[in-house]
Design a protein around this motif. Structure first.
Motif, PDB file in Angstrom:
ATOM      1  N   ALA A 122      36.726  41.883  38.154  1.00 35.55           N
ATOM      2  CA  ALA A 122      37.492  40.787  37.563  1.00 35.55           C
ATOM      3  C   ALA A 122      36.683  40.115  36.462  1.00 35.55           C
ATOM      4  O   ALA A 122      35.459  40.127  36.477  1.00 35.55           O
ATOM      5  CB  ALA A 122      37.836  39.756  38.641  1.00 35.55           C
ATOM      6  N   LEU A 123      37.386  39.542  35.495  1.00 37.67           N
ATOM      7  CA  LEU A 123      36.715  38.743  34.475  1.00 37.67           C
ATOM      8  C   LEU A 123      36.356  37.411  35.104  1.00 37.67           C
ATOM      9  O   LEU A 123      37.228  36.622  35.450  1.00 37.67           O
ATOM     10  CB  LEU A 123      37.636  38.528  33.268  1.00 37.67           C
ATOM     11  CG  LEU A 123      37.087  37.668  32.139  1.00 37.67           C
ATOM     12  CD1 LEU A 123      35.836  38.305  31.548  1.00 37.67           C
ATOM     13  CD2 LEU A 123      38.127  37.481  31.058  1.00 37.67           C
ATOM     14  N   ARG A 179      46.227  43.500  32.953  1.00 34.93           N
ATOM     15  CA  ARG A 179      45.945  44.153  34.234  1.00 34.93           C
ATOM     16  C   ARG A 179      46.702  43.490  35.369  1.00 34.93           C
ATOM     17  O   ARG A 179      47.283  44.152  36.234  1.00 34.93           O
ATOM     18  CB  ARG A 179      44.446  44.120  34.518  1.00 34.93           C
ATOM     19  CG  ARG A 179      43.636  45.079  33.681  1.00 34.93           C
ATOM     20  CD  ARG A 179      42.158  44.851  33.815  1.00 34.93           C
ATOM     21  NE  ARG A 179      41.706  44.933  35.202  1.00 34.93           N
ATOM     22  CZ  ARG A 179      40.444  44.776  35.582  1.00 34.93           C
ATOM     23  NH1 ARG A 179      39.513  44.514  34.676  1.00 34.93           N
ATOM     24  NH2 ARG A 179      40.105  44.877  36.836  1.00 34.93           N
ATOM     25  N   ALA A 180      46.691  42.155  35.384  1.00 35.64           N
ATOM     26  CA  ALA A 180      47.381  41.427  36.454  1.00 35.64           C
ATOM     27  C   ALA A 180      48.880  41.719  36.436  1.00 35.64           C
ATOM     28  O   ALA A 180      49.500  41.915  37.490  1.00 35.64           O
ATOM     29  CB  ALA A 180      47.124  39.926  36.305  1.00 35.64           C
ATOM     30  N   ARG A 215      39.130  40.346  26.065  1.00 40.38           N
ATOM     31  CA  ARG A 215      38.894  40.481  27.502  1.00 40.38           C
ATOM     32  C   ARG A 215      39.901  39.678  28.311  1.00 40.38           C
ATOM     33  O   ARG A 215      40.402  40.139  29.334  1.00 40.38           O
ATOM     34  CB  ARG A 215      37.462  40.046  27.840  1.00 40.38           C
ATOM     35  CG  ARG A 215      36.394  41.007  27.351  1.00 40.38           C
ATOM     36  CD  ARG A 215      35.006  40.543  27.701  1.00 40.38           C
ATOM     37  NE  ARG A 215      34.826  40.439  29.146  1.00 40.38           N
ATOM     38  CZ  ARG A 215      33.705  39.982  29.709  1.00 40.38           C
ATOM     39  NH1 ARG A 215      32.702  39.570  28.955  1.00 40.38           N
ATOM     40  NH2 ARG A 215      33.599  39.924  31.022  1.00 40.38           N
ATOM     41  N   GLU A 270      42.607  41.191  30.936  1.00 38.32           N
ATOM     42  CA  GLU A 270      42.740  40.756  32.328  1.00 38.32           C
ATOM     43  C   GLU A 270      44.184  40.358  32.640  1.00 38.32           C
ATOM     44  O   GLU A 270      44.705  40.670  33.710  1.00 38.32           O
ATOM     45  CB  GLU A 270      41.806  39.575  32.613  1.00 38.32           C
ATOM     46  CG  GLU A 270      40.350  39.963  32.720  1.00 38.32           C
ATOM     47  CD  GLU A 270      40.108  40.960  33.837  1.00 38.32           C
ATOM     48  OE1 GLU A 270      40.579  40.720  34.975  1.00 38.32           O
ATOM     49  OE2 GLU A 270      39.476  41.994  33.580  1.00 38.32           O
TER      50      GLU A 270
END
Length: 341
Positions: free
Chosen positions: A218-219, A286-287, A279, A283
């Motif tokens: 995770a970021l 991706r979620a 970034r 993220e």
């Protein structure tokens, strides 16, 4: 008769149970596959503790140490694995254990770590001037506390069976399940691709997972104590991913000159504004893909990538997989309108 390779895994209080059982199961499954073929087991498996007896893992379960590493003839070992876990910091202060690892290193054919076990090898000085990785959450610690280590951020493991360098027998793997990837690579080197593929199939695993560990991490949220000048802007960015997040737009929002904002980003976050925005957008994408909330085209638009091709290039750049592959692997439900991948 072909001699068995002796595989041993260290255990200690608060070790991560999967760091131990995951890789060891791969070797055990290789034995089973060999037996199915009418062949003798290839591996002898043992876990080593400070003393013989049960050792509590961080999961609350106990694993029984069959042998003590103290006084063990390490020259008889083929492969020694060092797992990670909550208890690794205490082990890094155990001078007797560190001395034993140093003594074992030139005697074993292969010495590897799983997850934060790399910190233990590093504490023993065994990773100096060597490439190494660890769990993504421990990379900064490894880099900061052991500057002589050649830290590699996005590797599942650093084992290379084709590397003939004398130092190549020491290697590391990334977070938790990467230890299984490492064990599969070791089995492939020992027993061939066909046998390793049979083990991977039996365990419902990739023989070689595409991409590195970045696709699973995770970021992390920035530390507000380190980003006081950027705190308001960093809170604002995720709510405006679909809009204009150019350097000029960010500078206007932060009430700073563009050059000043760029300098502050590098000072406080270690990267420029453009890289940070990319970034955060990644993220968010991706979620959305994991939750299967929208098509890839819609995800690209909502997260500011615009065209799906821009999203695809960014996924390949950072995760080494396409958005479609990521959604299929990690999505909770079938992806809608996935033809735009």
């Amino acid at each position: 008769m072909e001699s068995q390779r002796w595989i041993a895994c260290l255990i200690y209080p608060d070790v991560m149970s999967l760091d131990v059982t995951g890789p060891m199961q791969v070797f055990a499954s290789a034995n089973v596959e060999r037996q199915r073929q009418g062949l003798p087991p290839a591996y002898r498996l043992n876990v080593l503790g400070d003393a013989v007896g049960p050792v509590a893992t961080s999961a609350g379960l106990s694993i029984c140490a069959e042998l003590s590493w103290r006084g063990l003839d390490t020259s008889a070992l083929d492969t020694l694995l060092v797992p990670g876990g909550l208890g690794v910091e205490r082990q890094c202060e155990d001078q007797a254990l560190l001395d034993w690892l140093r003594q074992a290193e030139p005697q074993v054919r292969r010495l590897g770590s799983v997850c934060s076990g790399a910190l233990l090898l590093a504490a023993a000085g065994l990773l100096d001037q060597r490439p190494a990785t660890t769990h993504w959450a421990d990379l900064d610690t490894l880099r900061r506390e052991h500057p002589a280590v050649q830290v590699q951020d996005d590797r599942l493991h650093t084992y290379d069976p084709l590397e003939r360098d004398g130092d190549a027998h020491v290697f590391t793997s990334a977070g938790v399940t990467a230890g299984i990837d490492l064990a599969l690579a070791l089995v492939e080197a020992d027993l061939g691709r066909s046998l390793a593929l049979a083990v991977a199939r039996r365990l419902v695993m990739f023989l070689r997972r595409p991409g590195g560990q970045a696709q699973f991490s995770a970021l992390l949220a920035p530390d507000p104590n380190r980003t006081s000048r950027l705190a308001a802007l960093l809170d604002w960015i995720p709510a405006h991913l679909g809009g204009d997040l150019s350097l000029e737009a960010l500078a206007e929002q932060a009430r700073m000159a563009p050059r000043t904002l760029s300098r502050v980003f590098v000072q406080e976050l270690g990267m420029g504004p453009g890289r940070y925005v990319e970034r955060v957008r990644l993220e968010a994408a991706r979620a959305l893909l994991q939750d299967a909330q929208a098509s890839i085209a819609t995800v690209a638009r909502l997260t500011g990538f615009g065209h799906p091709e821009n999203l695809r290039r960014t996924f390949h750049k950072h995760l080494s997989v396409s958005p479609q592959e990521y959604a299929e692997r990690f999505g909770l439900r079938p992806l809608k309108e996935s033809r735009h991948a």
